[in-house]
Design a protein around this motif. Structure first.
Motif, PDB file in Angstrom:
ATOM      1  N   GLU A   1       0.826  -1.215   0.000  1.00 26.25           N
ATOM      2  CA  GLU A   1       0.000   0.000   0.000  1.00 26.25           C
ATOM      3  C   GLU A   1       0.858   1.262   0.000  1.00 26.25           C
ATOM      4  O   GLU A   1       0.584   2.204  -0.731  1.00 26.25           O
ATOM      5  CB  GLU A   1      -0.886   0.012   1.247  1.00 26.25           C
ATOM      6  N   HIS A   2       1.899   1.267   0.842  1.00 21.46           N
ATOM      7  CA  HIS A   2       2.666   2.491   1.046  1.00 21.46           C
ATOM      8  C   HIS A   2       3.878   2.625   0.129  1.00 21.46           C
ATOM      9  O   HIS A   2       4.355   3.739  -0.098  1.00 21.46           O
ATOM     10  CB  HIS A   2       3.121   2.582   2.506  1.00 21.46           C
ATOM     11  N   LEU A   3       4.372   1.520  -0.404  1.00 21.63           N
ATOM     12  CA  LEU A   3       5.600   1.583  -1.203  1.00 21.63           C
ATOM     13  C   LEU A   3       5.385   1.371  -2.702  1.00 21.63           C
ATOM     14  O   LEU A   3       6.134   1.922  -3.507  1.00 21.63           O
ATOM     15  CB  LEU A   3       6.611   0.548  -0.688  1.00 21.63           C
ATOM     16  N   LEU A   4       4.391   0.585  -3.083  1.00 18.68           N
ATOM     17  CA  LEU A   4       4.233   0.251  -4.499  1.00 18.68           C
ATOM     18  C   LEU A   4       3.040   0.925  -5.170  1.00 18.68           C
ATOM     19  O   LEU A   4       3.129   1.319  -6.331  1.00 18.68           O
ATOM     20  CB  LEU A   4       4.089  -1.274  -4.672  1.00 18.68           C
TER      21      LEU A   4
ATOM     22  N   VAL B   1      -6.891  -5.142  -7.646  1.00 19.54           N
ATOM     23  CA  VAL B   1      -6.900  -4.362  -6.401  1.00 19.54           C
ATOM     24  C   VAL B   1      -6.551  -2.904  -6.650  1.00 19.54           C
ATOM     25  O   VAL B   1      -7.141  -1.999  -6.060  1.00 19.54           O
ATOM     26  CB  VAL B   1      -5.912  -4.964  -5.372  1.00 19.54           C
ATOM     27  N   TYR B   2      -5.580  -2.646  -7.541  1.00 24.33           N
ATOM     28  CA  TYR B   2      -5.079  -1.287  -7.749  1.00 24.33           C
ATOM     29  C   TYR B   2      -5.201  -0.856  -9.202  1.00 24.33           C
ATOM     30  O   TYR B   2      -4.220  -0.401  -9.797  1.00 24.33           O
ATOM     31  CB  TYR B   2      -3.624  -1.190  -7.305  1.00 24.33           C
TER      32      TYR B   2
ATOM     33  N   ARG C   1      -6.674   5.445  -4.136  1.00 28.50           N
ATOM     34  CA  ARG C   1      -7.979   6.101  -4.128  1.00 28.50           C
ATOM     35  C   ARG C   1      -8.981   5.443  -5.076  1.00 28.50           C
ATOM     36  O   ARG C   1     -10.152   5.806  -5.081  1.00 28.50           O
ATOM     37  CB  ARG C   1      -7.818   7.577  -4.507  1.00 28.50           C
ATOM     38  N   HIS C   2      -8.498   4.522  -5.870  1.00 27.98           N
ATOM     39  CA  HIS C   2      -9.408   3.898  -6.832  1.00 27.98           C
ATOM     40  C   HIS C   2     -10.471   3.054  -6.146  1.00 27.98           C
ATOM     41  O   HIS C   2     -11.605   2.954  -6.631  1.00 27.98           O
ATOM     42  CB  HIS C   2      -8.613   3.028  -7.813  1.00 27.98           C
ATOM     43  N   ARG C   3     -10.132   2.423  -5.031  1.00 27.89           N
ATOM     44  CA  ARG C   3     -11.093   1.608  -4.279  1.00 27.89           C
ATOM     45  C   ARG C   3     -11.003   1.961  -2.804  1.00 27.89           C
ATOM     46  O   ARG C   3      -9.980   2.434  -2.329  1.00 27.89           O
ATOM     47  CB  ARG C   3     -10.799   0.105  -4.457  1.00 27.89           C
TER      48      ARG C   3
ATOM     49  N   LEU D   1     -10.691   1.302   1.247  1.00 31.12           N
ATOM     50  CA  LEU D   1      -9.716   0.492   1.970  1.00 31.12           C
ATOM     51  C   LEU D   1     -10.224  -0.927   2.206  1.00 31.12           C
ATOM     52  O   LEU D   1      -9.501  -1.892   1.977  1.00 31.12           O
ATOM     53  CB  LEU D   1      -9.369   1.163   3.304  1.00 31.12           C
ATOM     54  N   TRP D   2     -11.463  -1.059   2.683  1.00 29.53           N
ATOM     55  CA  TRP D   2     -11.982  -2.405   2.982  1.00 29.53           C
ATOM     56  C   TRP D   2     -12.054  -3.261   1.727  1.00 29.53           C
ATOM     57  O   TRP D   2     -11.856  -4.478   1.781  1.00 29.53           O
ATOM     58  CB  TRP D   2     -13.363  -2.307   3.644  1.00 29.53           C
ATOM     59  N   ASP D   3     -12.346  -2.619   0.575  1.00 32.87           N
ATOM     60  CA  ASP D   3     -12.402  -3.354  -0.692  1.00 32.87           C
ATOM     61  C   ASP D   3     -11.011  -3.844  -1.081  1.00 32.87           C
ATOM     62  O   ASP D   3     -10.824  -4.997  -1.505  1.00 32.87           O
ATOM     63  CB  ASP D   3     -12.978  -2.439  -1.771  1.00 32.87           C
ATOM     64  N   ARG D   4     -10.001  -2.982  -0.926  1.00 33.43           N
ATOM     65  CA  ARG D   4      -8.627  -3.368  -1.259  1.00 33.43           C
ATOM     66  C   ARG D   4      -8.145  -4.491  -0.349  1.00 33.43           C
ATOM     67  O   ARG D   4      -7.505  -5.446  -0.805  1.00 33.43           O
ATOM     68  CB  ARG D   4      -7.683  -2.161  -1.138  1.00 33.43           C
ATOM     69  N   ILE D   5      -8.452  -4.371   0.950  1.00 29.64           N
ATOM     70  CA  ILE D   5      -8.033  -5.414   1.891  1.00 29.64           C
ATOM     71  C   ILE D   5      -8.661  -6.756   1.537  1.00 29.64           C
ATOM     72  O   ILE D   5      -7.983  -7.794   1.504  1.00 29.64           O
ATOM     73  CB  ILE D   5      -8.414  -5.016   3.341  1.00 29.64           C
ATOM     74  N   GLY D   6      -9.954  -6.739   1.252  1.00 32.83           N
ATOM     75  CA  GLY D   6     -10.642  -7.989   0.924  1.00 32.83           C
ATOM     76  C   GLY D   6     -10.104  -8.638  -0.336  1.00 32.83           C
ATOM     77  O   GLY D   6      -9.845  -9.855  -0.363  1.00 32.83           O
ATOM     78  N   ARG D   7      -9.926  -7.858  -1.377  1.00 38.70           N
ATOM     79  CA  ARG D   7      -9.421  -8.402  -2.639  1.00 38.70           C
ATOM     80  C   ARG D   7      -7.992  -8.927  -2.481  1.00 38.70           C
ATOM     81  O   ARG D   7      -7.658  -9.990  -3.005  1.00 38.70           O
ATOM     82  CB  ARG D   7      -9.469  -7.331  -3.731  1.00 38.70           C
ATOM     83  N   PHE D   8      -7.155  -8.147  -1.774  1.00 39.15           N
ATOM     84  CA  PHE D   8      -5.779  -8.584  -1.587  1.00 39.15           C
ATOM     85  C   PHE D   8      -5.722  -9.871  -0.771  1.00 39.15           C
ATOM     86  O   PHE D   8      -4.964 -10.788  -1.081  1.00 39.15           O
ATOM     87  CB  PHE D   8      -4.968  -7.487  -0.892  1.00 39.15           C
TER      88      PHE D   8
END
Length: 397
Positions: A311-314, A380-381, A320-322, A324-331
């Protein structure tokens, strides 16, 4: 939201109207400011004494201040023989670098000079920066503290000197080709042709905008002139540990901008995820849990660790596209699917392709790694398809 105020020049005409077509060799001086009210009058006085007599100019302040800096600029600009514009931002997106990009978008001259508002960058060098660019047909002219005739004398204390030198060494080591010919990539004092700026590709974070410009859209032809870094006229430096962390995040984002670099970074982060995974597995089994459920739970610690770093480096610029909870779930689904997919793949390679267990496991690891990277980037991103752009409220003062 950005509010723009235009202060008339000596002839009494609004700057936005008189500077629509720049004169040959004219320059727009972009000055990002944050609570620099004590320095404004001195800076404008120095610009007045050294720039207008040699080339036409305008000054654009992009202000993120919480004090009375915009009002001080308004009052001081009444005595200036050139147009002065103030762009005050309600939200300082991108920090000082984001302010500079806003100023570049507002510039009306072919040459743009970026300088700080604390009087540590001598305005007397502005004409020389532009003249050097014209003579050498360069797109970027950097005022450097690290070539013959330059000096970092104005850096206060050995700590700031060490930090500056360390940051310079680190950036040049990470980007040897992009920064070739730039001895001072940390400089905040430079001239660039407006035609060489592609604002859409810039993703500034913090105060090192020259590094952003050089790496993401390096202009054709780069040259340097020496300058002596002056003592601060008033106030205190805005450098802080928080800015240092933003700088490191910015470096990581620049270094992993290409897909290949992101894949390498993704793999390295995945390797570090073994540490929290193994520590959690050791603790759970020590507490008496069976190793199978312990491994399933421990794997989530590694997944969480990997997610935070990724999340913080890559993918900082794509978060902002999704939500946070959506990104966490997909990842999390992709990361755990890696475990489920790996065993059938190993069996397929062994029984159908006749591979040995070790080579089959290695190939399965590589295959699932590539699939997980592609899935993470795509599902996810996903890059944002469009960026919203705020409209500036213009009114003459």
């Amino acid at each position: 939201m950005t509010h723009e105020y235009t202060v008339p020049g000596e002839l009494g005409e609004p700057a936005v109207e008189t500077a629509e077509v720049a004169e040959p060799g004219a320059v727009t001086i972009v000055v990002p400011t944050f609570n620099e009210s004590a320095n404004i009058r001195q800076l404008l006085r120095q610009i007045t004494e050294s720039v207008p007599s040699r080339l036409p100019c305008e000054v654009v302040f992009v202000d993120d201040s919480t004090d009375d800096t915009p009002q001080v600029i308004h009052e001081a600009a009444k005595d200036c023989p050139f147009p002065v514009t103030v762009l005050h931002r309600d939200e300082p997106v991108g920090g000082l670098g984001g302010a500079v990009v806003e100023g570049m978008k507002a510039a009306t001259s072919e040459w743009i000079v970026v300088m700080d508002g604390d009087c540590q960058h001598p305005p007397s060098l502005v004409p020389e920066l532009v003249a050097t660019g014209e003579r050498s047909n360069a797109g970027l002219v950097v005022a450097s503290r690290y070539i013959k005739g330059g000096s970092r004398a104005g850096l206060a204390g050995s700590y700031r000197v060490a930090v500056s030198r360390g940051a310079t060494w680190l950036t040049k080591a990470l980007f040897p080709r992009r920064l070739h010919g730039i001895s001072d990539p940390m400089s905040g004092f430079f001239a660039i042709r407006r035609s060489a700026v592609t604002a859409e590709v810039l993703q500034p974070l913090g105060y090192k905008i020259l590094l952003e410009l050089a790496v993401r859209s390096r202009p054709r032809g780069v040259t340097e002139i020496p300058f002596v870094f002056q003592d601060r006229f008033a106030g205190e430096s805005k450098s802080s540990a928080q800015e240092g962390l933003r700088f490191l995040r910015h470096l990581a984002g620049l270094r992993t901008a290409s897909p290949v670099a992101r894949m390498v970074g993704f793999g390295l982060i995945g390797v570090t995820g073994f540490v929290p995974n193994l520590l959690a597995l050791w603790m759970l089994t020590r507490l008496g849990m069976h190793y199978v459920p312990a491994e399933i739970i421990a794997n989530q610690f590694g997944v969480a660790w990997n997610f935070l770093l990724i999340e913080h480096l890559l993918f900082r610029d794509r978060r902002r596209h999704r939500r946070l909870w959506d990104r966490i779930g997909r990842f999390g689904l992709l990361a755990n699917a890696d475990l489920v997919l790996r065993i059938p793949l190993i069996a397929l390679f062994v029984h159908r392709l006749g591979m040995g267990a070790l080579s089959a496991t290695a190939l399965a690891l590589v295959t699932t790694f590539v699939l997980r990277f592609v899935g993470t980037e795509a599902l996810v991103y996903l890059p944002r398809r469009g960026r919203g752009s705020g409209t500036a409220a213009r009114r003459a003062v």
